[in-house]
Enzyme design. Structure first.
Site, mmCIF file in Angstrom:
data_model
loop_
_atom_site.group_PDB
_atom_site.id
_atom_site.type_symbol
_atom_site.label_atom_id
_atom_site.label_comp_id
_atom_site.label_asym_id
_atom_site.label_seq_id
_atom_site.Cartn_x
_atom_site.Cartn_y
_atom_site.Cartn_z
ATOM 1 N N GLY A 190 0.816 -1.212 0.000
ATOM 2 C CA GLY A 190 0.000 0.000 0.000
ATOM 3 C C GLY A 190 0.850 1.263 0.000
ATOM 4 O O GLY A 190 2.079 1.198 0.101
ATOM 5 N N ALA A 219 -4.990 -2.148 5.869
ATOM 6 C CA ALA A 219 -6.309 -1.642 6.249
ATOM 7 C C ALA A 219 -7.268 -1.707 5.076
ATOM 8 O O ALA A 219 -6.862 -1.714 3.908
ATOM 9 C CB ALA A 219 -6.205 -0.200 6.742
ATOM 10 N N TYR A 220 -8.554 -1.744 5.396
ATOM 11 C CA TYR A 220 -9.604 -1.572 4.395
ATOM 12 C C TYR A 220 -9.899 -0.081 4.343
ATOM 13 O O TYR A 220 -10.378 0.496 5.319
ATOM 14 C CB TYR A 220 -10.852 -2.359 4.788
ATOM 15 C CG TYR A 220 -11.964 -2.300 3.763
ATOM 16 C CD1 TYR A 220 -12.217 -3.376 2.932
ATOM 17 C CD2 TYR A 220 -12.758 -1.161 3.628
ATOM 18 C CE1 TYR A 220 -13.231 -3.330 1.982
ATOM 19 C CE2 TYR A 220 -13.759 -1.097 2.684
ATOM 20 C CZ TYR A 220 -13.998 -2.182 1.864
ATOM 21 O OH TYR A 220 -14.989 -2.122 0.922
ATOM 22 N N THR A 221 -9.611 0.570 3.222
ATOM 23 C CA THR A 221 -9.701 2.039 3.149
ATOM 24 C C THR A 221 -10.678 2.546 2.093
ATOM 25 O O THR A 221 -10.738 3.741 1.846
ATOM 26 C CB THR A 221 -8.316 2.645 2.873
ATOM 27 O OG1 THR A 221 -7.811 2.105 1.644
ATOM 28 C CG2 THR A 221 -7.351 2.348 4.013
ATOM 29 N N TYR A 262 -16.839 2.385 7.326
ATOM 30 C CA TYR A 262 -15.381 2.517 7.417
ATOM 31 C C TYR A 262 -14.979 3.104 8.767
ATOM 32 O O TYR A 262 -14.113 2.559 9.467
ATOM 33 C CB TYR A 262 -14.851 3.396 6.288
ATOM 34 C CG TYR A 262 -13.430 3.866 6.492
ATOM 35 C CD1 TYR A 262 -12.358 2.980 6.362
ATOM 36 C CD2 TYR A 262 -13.148 5.191 6.844
ATOM 37 C CE1 TYR A 262 -11.057 3.401 6.566
ATOM 38 C CE2 TYR A 262 -11.843 5.614 7.042
ATOM 39 C CZ TYR A 262 -10.809 4.726 6.910
ATOM 40 O OH TYR A 262 -9.517 5.142 7.123
ATOM 41 N N LYS A 298 -12.872 1.228 11.847
ATOM 42 C CA LYS A 298 -11.586 1.719 12.341
ATOM 43 C C LYS A 298 -11.653 1.995 13.846
ATOM 44 O O LYS A 298 -10.702 1.691 14.583
ATOM 45 C CB LYS A 298 -11.166 2.976 11.584
ATOM 46 C CG LYS A 298 -10.792 2.739 10.127
ATOM 47 C CD LYS A 298 -9.604 1.787 9.967
ATOM 48 C CE LYS A 298 -8.297 2.422 10.425
ATOM 49 N NZ LYS A 298 -7.138 1.506 10.193
ATOM 50 N N TRP A 316 -6.392 12.460 5.633
ATOM 51 C CA TRP A 316 -6.161 12.887 4.256
ATOM 52 C C TRP A 316 -4.811 12.392 3.714
ATOM 53 O O TRP A 316 -4.010 13.171 3.194
ATOM 54 C CB TRP A 316 -6.224 14.406 4.161
ATOM 55 C CG TRP A 316 -7.519 15.064 4.526
ATOM 56 C CD1 TRP A 316 -8.503 14.561 5.325
ATOM 57 C CD2 TRP A 316 -7.953 16.366 4.133
ATOM 58 N NE1 TRP A 316 -9.525 15.468 5.452
ATOM 59 C CE2 TRP A 316 -9.216 16.596 4.730
ATOM 60 C CE3 TRP A 316 -7.400 17.374 3.356
ATOM 61 C CZ2 TRP A 316 -9.927 17.781 4.552
ATOM 62 C CZ3 TRP A 316 -8.101 18.546 3.185
ATOM 63 C CH2 TRP A 316 -9.357 18.741 3.762
#
Length: 292
Positions: free
Chosen positions: A11, A62-64, A127, A131, A152
Protein backbone atom coordinates in the site's frame (compact mmCIF):
# COMPACT_ATOMS: atom_id res chain seq x y z
CA UNK A 1 19.68 -6.12 14.36
CA UNK A 2 16.08 -5.20 15.31
CA UNK A 3 13.43 -6.42 12.87
CA UNK A 4 10.65 -4.08 11.73
CA UNK A 5 7.59 -5.71 10.21
CA UNK A 6 5.51 -3.52 7.89
CA UNK A 7 2.17 -5.21 7.20
CA UNK A 8 0.44 -4.14 4.00
CA UNK A 9 3.77 -3.20 2.43
CA UNK A 10 2.15 -2.98 -1.00
CA UNK A 11 0.00 0.00 0.00
CA UNK A 12 0.98 3.66 -0.19
CA UNK A 13 2.11 3.97 3.44
CA UNK A 14 3.83 0.59 3.30
CA UNK A 15 5.73 1.60 0.17
CA UNK A 16 6.89 4.79 1.88
CA UNK A 17 8.33 2.67 4.69
CA UNK A 18 10.12 0.57 2.08
CA UNK A 19 11.53 3.71 0.45
CA UNK A 20 13.00 4.75 3.81
CA UNK A 21 14.69 1.43 4.62
CA UNK A 22 18.03 2.55 3.15
CA UNK A 23 18.12 5.52 5.55
CA UNK A 24 17.92 3.15 8.53
CA UNK A 25 20.45 0.39 7.73
CA UNK A 26 20.65 -0.53 11.42
CA UNK A 27 17.28 -2.30 11.12
CA UNK A 28 16.03 -5.30 9.18
CA UNK A 29 12.84 -4.30 7.35
CA UNK A 30 10.32 -7.08 6.71
CA UNK A 31 8.04 -5.88 3.90
CA UNK A 32 5.41 -8.50 3.00
CA UNK A 33 2.55 -7.50 0.71
CA UNK A 34 -1.01 -8.59 1.42
CA UNK A 35 -0.47 -11.57 -0.89
CA UNK A 36 2.56 -12.58 1.18
CA UNK A 37 1.03 -11.89 4.61
CA UNK A 38 -2.74 -11.54 4.92
CA UNK A 39 -3.50 -10.19 8.39
CA UNK A 40 -6.98 -11.76 8.27
CA UNK A 41 -5.27 -15.18 8.21
CA UNK A 42 -4.36 -15.62 11.87
CA UNK A 43 -2.48 -18.88 11.34
CA UNK A 44 -0.35 -17.30 8.63
CA UNK A 45 0.43 -14.30 10.86
CA UNK A 46 1.33 -16.55 13.81
CA UNK A 47 3.64 -18.60 11.60
CA UNK A 48 5.31 -15.44 10.27
CA UNK A 49 5.94 -14.13 13.80
CA UNK A 50 7.26 -17.53 14.94
CA UNK A 51 9.88 -17.47 12.18
CA UNK A 52 10.86 -13.79 12.13
CA UNK A 53 10.09 -12.56 15.69
CA UNK A 54 9.96 -8.83 14.86
CA UNK A 55 10.66 -6.29 17.59
CA UNK A 56 8.27 -3.78 15.99
CA UNK A 57 5.20 -4.09 13.80
CA UNK A 58 3.78 -1.16 11.83
CA UNK A 59 0.30 -2.18 10.77
CA UNK A 60 -0.36 -0.27 7.56
CA UNK A 61 -2.76 -2.98 6.30
CA UNK A 62 -6.31 -1.64 6.25
CA UNK A 63 -9.60 -1.57 4.40
CA UNK A 64 -9.70 2.04 3.15
CA UNK A 65 -12.42 2.07 0.46
CA UNK A 66 -14.59 4.51 2.42
CA UNK A 67 -17.65 4.45 0.13
CA UNK A 68 -17.45 0.79 -0.87
CA UNK A 69 -17.39 -0.14 2.82
CA UNK A 70 -21.08 0.80 2.99
CA UNK A 71 -21.72 -2.31 0.85
CA UNK A 72 -18.88 -4.45 2.26
CA UNK A 73 -19.37 -4.08 6.00
CA UNK A 74 -18.21 -7.61 6.82
CA UNK A 75 -14.99 -7.20 4.88
CA UNK A 76 -14.24 -3.79 6.40
CA UNK A 77 -14.69 -5.07 9.96
CA UNK A 78 -12.75 -8.28 9.22
CA UNK A 79 -9.66 -6.28 8.26
CA UNK A 80 -9.94 -3.10 10.33
CA UNK A 81 -11.27 -4.59 13.58
CA UNK A 82 -11.05 -8.38 13.87
CA UNK A 83 -7.65 -8.81 12.18
CA UNK A 84 -6.27 -5.76 13.98
CA UNK A 85 -7.21 -7.31 17.33
CA UNK A 86 -5.68 -10.68 16.40
CA UNK A 87 -2.49 -8.91 15.34
CA UNK A 88 -2.35 -7.13 18.71
CA UNK A 89 -2.76 -10.46 20.54
CA UNK A 90 0.09 -12.00 18.53
CA UNK A 91 2.28 -8.94 19.13
CA UNK A 92 1.71 -9.38 22.86
CA UNK A 93 2.73 -13.04 22.71
CA UNK A 94 5.99 -12.22 20.90
CA UNK A 95 6.71 -9.00 22.83
CA UNK A 96 6.45 -6.96 19.63
CA UNK A 97 5.64 -3.27 19.85
CA UNK A 98 2.65 -2.52 17.63
CA UNK A 99 2.15 0.78 15.82
CA UNK A 100 -1.34 0.89 14.30
CA UNK A 101 -2.73 3.59 11.99
CA UNK A 102 -6.23 4.92 12.37
CA UNK A 103 -8.30 7.83 11.09
CA UNK A 104 -9.87 11.21 11.79
CA UNK A 105 -13.22 9.75 10.65
CA UNK A 106 -13.87 8.28 14.12
CA UNK A 107 -14.62 11.60 15.84
CA UNK A 108 -17.93 13.22 16.63
CA UNK A 109 -18.91 16.03 14.29
CA UNK A 110 -19.65 19.54 15.51
CA UNK A 111 -16.32 20.23 17.29
CA UNK A 112 -14.94 23.44 15.83
CA UNK A 113 -11.38 23.35 17.18
CA UNK A 114 -8.47 20.97 16.49
CA UNK A 115 -9.45 17.53 17.72
CA UNK A 116 -7.73 15.99 20.73
CA UNK A 117 -7.17 12.29 21.31
CA UNK A 118 -9.73 12.16 24.15
CA UNK A 119 -12.50 13.95 22.25
CA UNK A 120 -15.81 12.09 21.85
CA UNK A 121 -16.04 9.58 19.02
CA UNK A 122 -19.11 9.10 16.85
CA UNK A 123 -18.26 7.36 13.59
CA UNK A 124 -20.60 7.91 10.68
CA UNK A 125 -20.36 5.13 8.17
CA UNK A 126 -19.01 1.59 8.09
CA UNK A 127 -15.38 2.52 7.42
CA UNK A 128 -15.26 4.89 10.40
CA UNK A 129 -17.02 2.40 12.67
CA UNK A 130 -14.67 -0.41 11.67
CA UNK A 131 -11.59 1.72 12.34
CA UNK A 132 -12.88 2.81 15.76
CA UNK A 133 -13.66 -0.80 16.64
CA UNK A 134 -10.08 -1.69 15.72
CA UNK A 135 -8.69 1.07 17.92
CA UNK A 136 -10.77 -0.12 20.86
CA UNK A 137 -9.92 -3.80 20.41
CA UNK A 138 -6.20 -3.07 20.12
CA UNK A 139 -6.24 -0.83 23.21
CA UNK A 140 -7.86 -3.60 25.22
CA UNK A 141 -5.70 -6.46 23.91
CA UNK A 142 -2.40 -4.54 23.97
CA UNK A 143 -2.49 -1.40 26.16
CA UNK A 144 1.13 -0.51 25.29
CA UNK A 145 0.36 -0.33 21.55
CA UNK A 146 0.79 2.97 19.72
CA UNK A 147 -2.30 4.04 17.77
CA UNK A 148 -1.74 6.96 15.38
CA UNK A 149 -4.84 8.64 13.99
CA UNK A 150 -4.14 10.54 10.80
CA UNK A 151 -6.02 12.33 8.02
CA UNK A 152 -6.16 12.89 4.26
CA UNK A 153 -3.25 10.57 3.48
CA UNK A 154 -1.62 10.76 0.05
CA UNK A 155 1.64 9.59 -1.54
CA UNK A 156 3.55 9.32 -4.78
CA UNK A 157 2.48 5.66 -4.69
CA UNK A 158 -0.92 4.09 -5.23
CA UNK A 159 -4.27 5.78 -5.73
CA UNK A 160 -5.06 8.93 -3.77
CA UNK A 161 -6.56 12.41 -4.02
CA UNK A 162 -3.38 14.12 -5.21
CA UNK A 163 -2.80 11.70 -8.08
CA UNK A 164 -6.47 11.81 -9.05
CA UNK A 165 -6.45 15.62 -9.18
CA UNK A 166 -3.26 15.61 -11.25
CA UNK A 167 -4.94 13.33 -13.79
CA UNK A 168 -8.28 15.15 -13.86
CA UNK A 169 -6.62 18.58 -14.01
CA UNK A 170 -4.86 17.56 -17.21
CA UNK A 171 -7.97 15.95 -18.71
CA UNK A 172 -10.61 18.58 -17.92
CA UNK A 173 -10.80 22.38 -18.21
CA UNK A 174 -12.82 22.71 -15.01
CA UNK A 175 -13.40 20.81 -11.75
CA UNK A 176 -15.83 21.20 -8.84
CA UNK A 177 -14.33 20.50 -5.40
CA UNK A 178 -15.90 20.77 -1.94
CA UNK A 179 -14.79 23.69 0.23
CA UNK A 180 -16.81 22.94 3.40
CA UNK A 181 -14.73 19.94 4.51
CA UNK A 182 -11.69 21.20 6.40
CA UNK A 183 -8.70 19.23 7.66
CA UNK A 184 -5.02 18.66 7.01
CA UNK A 185 -3.38 16.57 4.27
CA UNK A 186 -0.80 14.01 5.39
CA UNK A 187 2.12 12.99 3.18
CA UNK A 188 2.57 9.26 3.82
CA UNK A 189 6.35 9.66 3.50
CA UNK A 190 6.36 12.10 6.44
CA UNK A 191 4.15 9.79 8.52
CA UNK A 192 6.44 6.82 7.86
CA UNK A 193 9.58 8.84 8.59
CA UNK A 194 8.09 10.22 11.81
CA UNK A 195 7.26 6.68 12.95
CA UNK A 196 10.80 5.49 12.27
CA UNK A 197 12.23 8.49 14.09
CA UNK A 198 10.11 7.58 17.11
CA UNK A 199 11.52 4.05 17.04
CA UNK A 200 15.04 5.43 16.63
CA UNK A 201 14.54 7.47 19.80
CA UNK A 202 13.40 4.32 21.63
CA UNK A 203 16.35 2.30 20.35
CA UNK A 204 18.84 5.02 21.40
CA UNK A 205 17.30 5.42 24.85
CA UNK A 206 15.80 8.88 24.30
CA UNK A 207 12.26 7.54 24.67
CA UNK A 208 10.69 4.75 26.68
CA UNK A 209 8.14 2.55 24.92
CA UNK A 210 5.55 3.28 27.60
CA UNK A 211 5.69 6.95 26.56
CA UNK A 212 4.28 5.89 23.18
CA UNK A 213 1.38 3.88 24.60
CA UNK A 214 -2.11 4.95 23.61
CA UNK A 215 -3.67 7.15 20.94
CA UNK A 216 -1.77 9.95 19.19
CA UNK A 217 -2.50 12.27 16.29
CA UNK A 218 -0.27 12.88 13.29
CA UNK A 219 -0.86 14.92 10.17
CA UNK A 220 1.20 17.57 8.49
CA UNK A 221 0.88 21.08 9.97
CA UNK A 222 -1.62 23.66 8.77
CA UNK A 223 -5.26 23.68 7.72
CA UNK A 224 -7.09 23.68 4.38
CA UNK A 225 -10.23 22.53 2.57
CA UNK A 226 -10.23 20.04 -0.28
CA UNK A 227 -10.76 23.05 -2.57
CA UNK A 228 -7.67 24.80 -1.17
CA UNK A 229 -5.69 21.58 -1.44
CA UNK A 230 -6.65 21.20 -5.09
CA UNK A 231 -5.64 24.78 -5.88
CA UNK A 232 -2.24 24.15 -4.29
CA UNK A 233 -1.76 20.93 -6.29
CA UNK A 234 -2.47 22.74 -9.56
CA UNK A 235 -0.37 25.77 -8.64
CA UNK A 236 2.71 23.72 -7.74
CA UNK A 237 2.27 21.32 -10.67
CA UNK A 238 1.58 24.25 -13.03
CA UNK A 239 -1.70 22.83 -14.27
CA UNK A 240 -4.20 25.21 -15.87
CA UNK A 241 -7.60 23.99 -14.70
CA UNK A 242 -10.38 26.12 -13.27
CA UNK A 243 -11.57 24.94 -9.85
CA UNK A 244 -15.04 25.88 -8.56
CA UNK A 245 -15.80 25.55 -4.82
CA UNK A 246 -18.96 23.60 -4.00
CA UNK A 247 -20.73 22.41 -0.85
CA UNK A 248 -20.78 18.76 0.21
CA UNK A 249 -24.47 18.34 -0.65
CA UNK A 250 -23.60 19.12 -4.27
CA UNK A 251 -21.27 16.09 -4.38
CA UNK A 252 -23.09 13.33 -2.45
CA UNK A 253 -21.15 10.21 -1.47
CA UNK A 254 -22.35 6.91 0.09
CA UNK A 255 -20.29 7.59 3.24
CA UNK A 256 -20.42 10.91 5.06
CA UNK A 257 -17.13 12.80 5.38
CA UNK A 258 -16.16 14.89 8.43
CA UNK A 259 -16.76 18.60 7.90
CA UNK A 260 -14.00 19.56 10.35
CA UNK A 261 -11.25 17.14 11.28
CA UNK A 262 -8.13 19.18 11.98
CA UNK A 263 -6.01 17.14 14.39
CA UNK A 264 -4.32 18.60 17.46
CA UNK A 265 -0.81 17.14 17.48
CA UNK A 266 0.46 18.63 20.76
CA UNK A 267 0.57 15.20 22.46
CA UNK A 268 2.82 13.49 19.91
CA UNK A 269 5.05 16.56 19.52
CA UNK A 270 5.55 16.79 23.26
CA UNK A 271 6.28 13.06 23.58
CA UNK A 272 8.70 12.95 20.64
CA UNK A 273 10.30 16.39 20.50
CA UNK A 274 10.12 16.09 16.71
CA UNK A 275 9.09 18.75 14.21
CA UNK A 276 6.27 18.21 11.72
CA UNK A 277 6.43 19.75 8.21
CA UNK A 278 3.69 22.01 6.86
CA UNK A 279 1.27 20.37 4.42
CA UNK A 280 2.20 22.68 1.54
CA UNK A 281 5.93 21.93 1.89
CA UNK A 282 5.12 18.22 2.04
CA UNK A 283 2.94 18.48 -1.06
CA UNK A 284 5.74 20.18 -2.96
CA UNK A 285 8.15 17.35 -2.11
CA UNK A 286 5.62 14.71 -3.13
CA UNK A 287 4.83 16.41 -6.46
CA UNK A 288 8.52 16.68 -7.22
CA UNK A 289 8.83 12.91 -6.72
CA UNK A 290 5.79 12.21 -8.91
CA UNK A 291 7.03 14.37 -11.78
CA UNK A 292 10.63 13.05 -11.76
Amino acid sequence: MPKLLITGAGGQLGKEFASLAAIFPQWDFLLPTRQELDITDTEQVEAFFAVHRPQYCMNTAAYTAVDLAEQEQENAFAINAVAAEELAVICKIYNTHLVHYSTDYVYQSGIDRPLKENDPTHPRGVYAASKLAGDQKISKALPLATIIRTSWVYSSYGHNFVKTMLRLGKERPELRVVFDQVGTPTYAYDLALFTLQLIEKVETGLLELHQLAGIFHYSNEGVCSWYDFTLAIFEIAEISCNVDPIESWEYPTPAQRPHYSVLNKAKIKQASGLKIPHWRDALQRCLLKITL
